[in-house]
Design an enzyme around this catalytic site. Structure first.
Site, short mmCIF file in Angstrom:
data_model
loop_
_atom_site.label_atom_id
_atom_site.label_comp_id
_atom_site.label_asym_id
_atom_site.label_seq_id
_atom_site.Cartn_x
_atom_site.Cartn_y
_atom_site.Cartn_z
N GLY A 17 30.62 5.93 -75.05
CA GLY A 17 29.22 5.68 -74.68
C GLY A 17 28.43 5.09 -75.82
N GLY A 35 25.18 3.93 -75.67
CA GLY A 35 23.80 3.80 -75.18
C GLY A 35 22.82 3.93 -76.33
CG ASN A 36 18.67 4.41 -75.43
OD1 ASN A 36 18.63 3.19 -75.59
ND2 ASN A 36 18.16 5.01 -74.37
CB VAL A 37 22.38 8.80 -78.70
CG1 VAL A 37 22.93 9.61 -79.85
CG2 VAL A 37 21.08 9.38 -78.19
CE1 TYR A 47 26.40 -1.67 -80.37
CE2 TYR A 47 24.63 -1.60 -82.00
CZ TYR A 47 25.74 -2.22 -81.46
OH TYR A 47 26.22 -3.38 -82.02
CE LYS A 91 15.65 19.03 -69.42
NZ LYS A 91 16.19 18.68 -70.72
#
Ligand code: NAD
Length: 340
Positions: free
Chosen positions: A174, A176-178, A180, A78
């Site tokens: 949530g 969001g991108n994932v 939804y 990371k």
């Protein structure tokens, strides 16, 4: 520093700074036994250097475990860039970061993460090929959602005896991108959706397009449902909140859902099946790893099936040994990372 590295079993830690652009970056390579370390690059502000280093170490370790169980032949790493209070030229800062990555000769491959975009990855790509999730490669989120969807079916099978989601009550935190994209798949599979998000616009959209029922944010975790799907921030399952849950299983995309490892024991004692987060949310990693190697979308989609297979294997071990699935997953990953 070395004591901290020893505790996390970190292989190496790399630092770079560039006064011209304001770059202050840390790359942590946790374990490269299974392949070059792959992991996102965070660009957020930290109170001090120590917390930035600790974040890099913790996240790099998580990536090793995720990659090992996803079977992508990558190690875990990371990067953390300490976001300056002011930056004159963001592109130049990410280019300087690209030059830093290049000095590691492919031992670390970067990707998008909190605070970074595919445009930032494009700047990095001007100086190194060891970068994924560029604009050309695309957003991994739909693949994360696909993997979580398959994981929810495996979880329903293990806990409820059927992977048919029709009529199941699924509470999603949530959108969001994932979250939804996942909600769309769950809706198509006939699940009843209960949703919340900090952004009321996302909730409204899910109500209109997917017939979802809105739930107040503070009430979502205690909403009676079959499966709770955390897709917001990490740490949602703590010693307090876990006692409020009224679900049969928890299976969602959010990273680091357990605030501490003992929360897994409480879930187990309450008969709530928990899908280890780094196993069920590995779809994005699978996408970036395989895409970077030039694999086809067909090959990537086929590799995503590894997620539900792995979860099913973990649930079977967990049931046989009467242990929380998250501990079984950690043991499996550690065998791959450190075993004979
Ligand atoms: P995102 O930022 O697009 O969406 C997160 C959503 O959650 C936002 O809409 C936000 O308003 C909402 N949210 C945050 N806290 C909330 C709360 N307390 N209650 C209700 N809603 C809340 O992020 P994303 O890319 O969809 O990722 C979601 C989670 O999945 C994150 O934890 C992320 O680390 C993890 N994850 C994402 C990917 C990926 O490919 N994007 C891969 C692996 C893991």
């Amino acid at each position: 520093m070395f004591a901290m590295m020893e505790t996390t079993r970190l292989e190496s830690l790399h630092f770079a700074q560039d006064p011209q652009t304001g770059l202050k970056a840390i790359i942590a390579i946790h374990n490269s036994r299974l392949g070059p370390a792959l992991g996102g690059c965070r660009y957020i502000s930290y109170p001090d250097e120590q917390s930035a280093i600790e974040d890099a170490l913790r996240l790099a370790k998580g990536m090793s475990y995720k990659a090992a169980l996803a079977g992508v032949a990558q190690g875990g790493g990371k990067a953390v860039i300490m976001r300056p209070a002011h930056v004159d030229n963001r592109g130049a800062l990410f280019e300087a970061f690209g030059r830093f990555i290049e000095t590691l000769n492919g031992h670390y491959i970067t990707a998008m993460d909190s605070g970074t975009s595919s445009a930032d990855m494009d700047c990095i790509a001007q100086h190194t090929q060891h970068v994924t999730s560029t604009t050309a490669e695309g957003d991994p989120s739909p693949h994360t959602a696909m993997g979580v969807f398959a994981g929810i079916r495996a979880t329903a099978m293990a806990r409820l005896g059927s992977d048919n989601l029709e009529g199941l009550r699924v509470a999603i935190q949530g959108l969001g991108n994932v979250g939804y994209a996942l909600a769309e798949q769950l809706h198509a599979a006939g699940a009843e959706l209960l949703v919340s998000d900090l952004d009321e616009g996302r909730v409204q959209l899910a109500m209109e397009q997917l017939g979802a029922h809105p739930v107040a944010r503070e009430a979502l975790l205690e909403t009676p449902c079959d499966i709770l799907v955390p897709c917001g921030l990490g740490g949602v399952l703590n010693s307090q909140s876990v006692l409020q849950l009224r679900c049969a299983a928890v299976a969602g995309a959010a990273n680091n859902q357990l605030a501490s490892s003992d929360v897994a024991d409480t879930l187990q004692a309450r008969g709530i099946l928990y899908a280890p987060d780094y196993v069920i949310n590995a779809g994005g990693l699978i996408y970036v790893a395989l895409r970077h190697r030039g694999e086809s979308l067909v090959a990537i989609t086929s590799h995503l099936t590894q997620i539900s297979r792995r979860l099913t294997e973990i649930y079977a071990h967990a049931q046989a040994d009467k242990r929380p699935p998250s501990r079984v997953a950690d043991d499996l990953a550690e065998r791959l990372l450190y075993g004979p």
